[in-house]
Design an enzyme around this catalytic site. Structure first.
Site, PDB file in Angstrom:
ATOM      1  N   LYS A 111     -11.508  -7.894   0.879  1.00  0.00           N
ATOM      2  CA  LYS A 111     -10.913  -6.957   1.614  1.00  0.00           C
ATOM      3  C   LYS A 111     -10.531  -7.245   2.958  1.00  0.00           C
ATOM      4  O   LYS A 111      -9.708  -6.604   3.497  1.00  0.00           O
ATOM      5  CB  LYS A 111     -11.771  -5.586   1.615  1.00  0.00           C
ATOM      6  CG  LYS A 111     -11.816  -5.025   0.152  1.00  0.00           C
ATOM      7  CD  LYS A 111     -11.757  -3.750  -0.170  1.00  0.00           C
ATOM      8  CE  LYS A 111     -11.380  -3.587  -1.647  1.00  0.00           C
ATOM      9  NZ  LYS A 111     -10.903  -2.099  -2.092  1.00  0.00           N
ATOM     10  N   LYS A 191      -5.576  -8.950  -9.074  1.00  0.00           N
ATOM     11  CA  LYS A 191      -5.846  -7.840  -9.451  1.00  0.00           C
ATOM     12  C   LYS A 191      -4.792  -6.768  -9.535  1.00  0.00           C
ATOM     13  O   LYS A 191      -4.355  -6.505  -7.940  1.00  0.00           O
ATOM     14  CB  LYS A 191      -7.334  -7.354  -9.228  1.00  0.00           C
ATOM     15  CG  LYS A 191      -8.139  -6.320  -9.722  1.00  0.00           C
ATOM     16  CD  LYS A 191      -8.994  -5.977  -9.028  1.00  0.00           C
ATOM     17  CE  LYS A 191      -8.767  -4.814  -8.063  1.00  0.00           C
ATOM     18  NZ  LYS A 191      -9.644  -3.762  -7.949  1.00  0.00           N
ATOM     19  N   LYS A 194      -4.246  -0.444  -5.639  1.00  0.00           N
ATOM     20  CA  LYS A 194      -3.213   0.669  -5.145  1.00  0.00           C
ATOM     21  C   LYS A 194      -2.573   0.032  -3.753  1.00  0.00           C
ATOM     22  O   LYS A 194      -1.514   0.532  -3.421  1.00  0.00           O
ATOM     23  CB  LYS A 194      -4.385   1.786  -4.745  1.00  0.00           C
ATOM     24  CG  LYS A 194      -4.743   2.513  -6.199  1.00  0.00           C
ATOM     25  CD  LYS A 194      -5.458   3.773  -5.571  1.00  0.00           C
ATOM     26  CE  LYS A 194      -6.976   3.971  -6.149  1.00  0.00           C
ATOM     27  NZ  LYS A 194      -7.847   3.089  -5.608  1.00  0.00           N
TER      28      LYS A 194
HETATM   29  N1  AQP Z   1      -6.881  -4.053 -11.689  1.00  0.00           N
HETATM   30  C1  AQP Z   1      -8.109  -3.310 -12.347  1.00  0.00           C
HETATM   31  N2  AQP Z   1      -8.282  -3.649 -13.401  1.00  0.00           N
HETATM   32  C2  AQP Z   1      -9.581  -2.909 -13.969  1.00  0.00           C
HETATM   33  N3  AQP Z   1     -10.123  -1.912 -13.267  1.00  0.00           N
HETATM   34  C3  AQP Z   1      -9.640  -1.670 -12.239  1.00  0.00           C
HETATM   35  N4  AQP Z   1     -10.157  -0.694 -11.233  1.00  0.00           N
HETATM   36  C4  AQP Z   1      -9.253  -0.536  -9.985  1.00  0.00           C
HETATM   37  N5  AQP Z   1      -8.483  -1.619 -10.121  1.00  0.00           N
HETATM   38  C5  AQP Z   1      -8.784  -2.304 -11.175  1.00  0.00           C
HETATM   39  C6  AQP Z   1     -11.133   0.149 -11.344  1.00  0.00           C
HETATM   40  O1  AQP Z   1     -10.884   1.374 -10.992  1.00  0.00           O
HETATM   41  C7  AQP Z   1     -12.084   2.129 -10.358  1.00  0.00           C
HETATM   42  C8  AQP Z   1     -11.669   2.823  -9.137  1.00  0.00           C
HETATM   43  O2  AQP Z   1     -11.473   1.774  -8.390  1.00  0.00           O
HETATM   44  P1  AQP Z   1     -11.481   1.978  -6.761  1.00  0.00           P
HETATM   45  O3  AQP Z   1     -10.224   2.933  -6.398  1.00  0.00           O
HETATM   46  O4  AQP Z   1     -12.493   2.743  -5.976  1.00  0.00           O
HETATM   47  O5  AQP Z   1     -11.266   0.752  -5.746  1.00  0.00           O
HETATM   48  P2  AQP Z   1     -10.689  -0.603  -6.186  1.00  0.00           P
HETATM   49  O6  AQP Z   1     -11.274  -1.391  -7.315  1.00  0.00           O
HETATM   50  O7  AQP Z   1     -10.643  -1.498  -4.936  1.00  0.00           O
HETATM   51  O8  AQP Z   1      -9.208  -0.140  -6.707  1.00  0.00           O
HETATM   52  P3  AQP Z   1      -7.802  -0.696  -6.092  1.00  0.00           P
HETATM   53  O9  AQP Z   1      -6.691  -0.050  -6.932  1.00  0.00           O
HETATM   54  O10 AQP Z   1      -7.807  -2.030  -6.060  1.00  0.00           O
HETATM   55  O11 AQP Z   1      -7.920   0.230  -4.903  1.00  0.00           O
HETATM   56  P4  AQP Z   1      -7.807  -0.361  -3.250  1.00  0.00           P
HETATM   57  O12 AQP Z   1      -6.248  -1.250  -3.420  1.00  0.00           O
HETATM   58  O13 AQP Z   1      -7.538   0.825  -2.386  1.00  0.00           O
HETATM   59  O14 AQP Z   1      -8.748  -1.555  -3.023  1.00  0.00           O
HETATM   60  C9  AQP Z   1     -13.065   0.980 -10.372  1.00  0.00           C
HETATM   61  O15 AQP Z   1     -14.021   1.363 -11.525  1.00  0.00           O
HETATM   62  C10 AQP Z   1     -12.581  -0.094 -10.554  1.00  0.00           C
HETATM   63  O16 AQP Z   1     -13.178  -1.234 -11.121  1.00  0.00           O
END
Ligand code: AQP
Length: 333
Positions: A111, A191, A194
């Protein structure tokens, strides 16, 4: 009843990675456990969001959670900052967490690489707040994607440390593995996220999805339509694994290997199957948007239930660590 806890950050539009990796699990878990599901807006602050955008994202993520099938009559659905005990417990746990443990967290490295202009302390201590989220509800089952497994291990370690120092107080959370722990993005290399601009949004229309899929990476061996391919190395085929019935998947597999089926057709089939899932979610989301008051009521009721549950834990914790009189019968002076 055994409790489960999980959260999603309001950092942008929900995507099919969030849906497959988290929401599908949440819908199943709410049947089996006492569920606490949370829109973790305090975590989102690590990205220094625009205040208006943050407020909007909190509502949109809540809508996505409900439209995906989380039932507020079964699960407690709330916004993290509406329960001030999260921040209080995070501070207490931060005083128990060695810097060396945080230094090992690979997500901090990822991050901070993504936002080199804003490597803040919150990004570093993020897993402590995550531990507080879980422990506050005495959750024993925690659904996690692949990227969160290390944080959950840290949470378990923190619970053991707390119990060792202050006496047996908190239950150790166990991982509930996702059937889609790491859904890859449109680039096929990172991965789906968002904040990486590589996502297929949960609310996108069929046309928008098809448009995005046109640019999605496929098997590099298929330069021309007549080139035979290997479905096992193709990200689009991996997505078919989640949305396409087995018989159609077998046809696609054979068609790709024999070059009888082109990548464009394969993507069109995926877009149609995605729409079967996303269409009804989009419709339910539209209804929820028309009733903003209903959303407020759901979140207010969720916050009240969550605060009550959190306060029970905090009273115990404060007593154990000496911030208040120890609870009667706790054996503590
Ligand atoms: N690509 C993914 N595959 C499987 N699971 C995923 N999750 C997120 N992306 C994937 C799961 O969604 C839940 C919520 O995630 P989050 O919003 O708390 O944070 P994150 O994992 O950091 O999600 P993003 O979309 O990648 O957000 P940003 O871009 O803001 O960092 C979690 O259970 C996560 O495992």
């Amino acid at each position: 009843m055994v409790r489960t806890m999980s959260g999603i950050q309001p950092t942008g539009n929900l995507h099919i990675g969030n849906y497959l990796g988290a929401l599908v699990n949440w819908v199943a878990l709410q049947q089996q456990y006492e569920a606490f599901f949370c829109v973790v807006d305090l975590h989102a602050l690590t990205q220094r969001p625009d205040p208006v955008a943050l407020r909007r994202a909190v509502r949109e993520v809540t809508i996505g959670i409900l439209a995906s099938g989380v039932d507020p009559d079964r699960a407690t659905l709330f916004v993290q900052s509406h329960v001030p005990q999260h921040a209080e417990l995070a501070w207490i746990l931060s005083c128990l967490t060695p810097l060396g443990d945080l230094n090992r967290m690979t997500q901090f490295k990822d991050k901070s690489g993504n936002q080199p202009e804003n490597i803040n302390a919150g990004l570093f201590t993020y897993p402590i707040l995550q531990t507080a989220d879980i422990v506050l509800y005495r959750a024993e089952r925690v659904p996690v994607g692949e990227d969160q497994e290390q944080h959950l291990e840290l949470a378990r370690e923190t619970v053991r440390r707390f119990n060792h120092v202050y006496g047996d107080t908190l239950p150790e959370p166990q991982v509930v593995k996702s059937h889609a722990p790491r859904v890859m993005g449109l680039d096929g290399e990172t991965k789906m996220s968002k904040s990486r601009n590589n996502e297929i949004g949960l609310f996108e229309t069929a046309e928008e999805t098809l448009q995005k899929l046109r640019g999605a990476k496929t098997d590099p061996a298929r330069l021309r339509r007549s080139d035979p391919g290997n479905p096992e190395v193709c990200n689009v085929f991996a997505w078919h694994g989640f949305f396409t019935p087995a018989a159609q998947r077998a046809e696609i597999d054979a068609g790709c290997r024999s070059a009888g089926l082109g990548c464009v057709d394969c993507k069109k089939m995926l877009a149609a199957n995605l729409e079967q899932v996303k269409g009804p979610i989009r419709e339910r989301a539209a209804v929820l948007r028309e009733h903003p008051q209903r959303l407020d009521e759901i979140l207010a009721a969720g916050a009240a239930k969550a605060r009550a549950a959190a306060e029970v834990t905090m009273e115990l914790v404060r007593g154990r660590i000496g911030l208040r009189a120890a609870a009667a019968g706790s054996g503590q002076p």
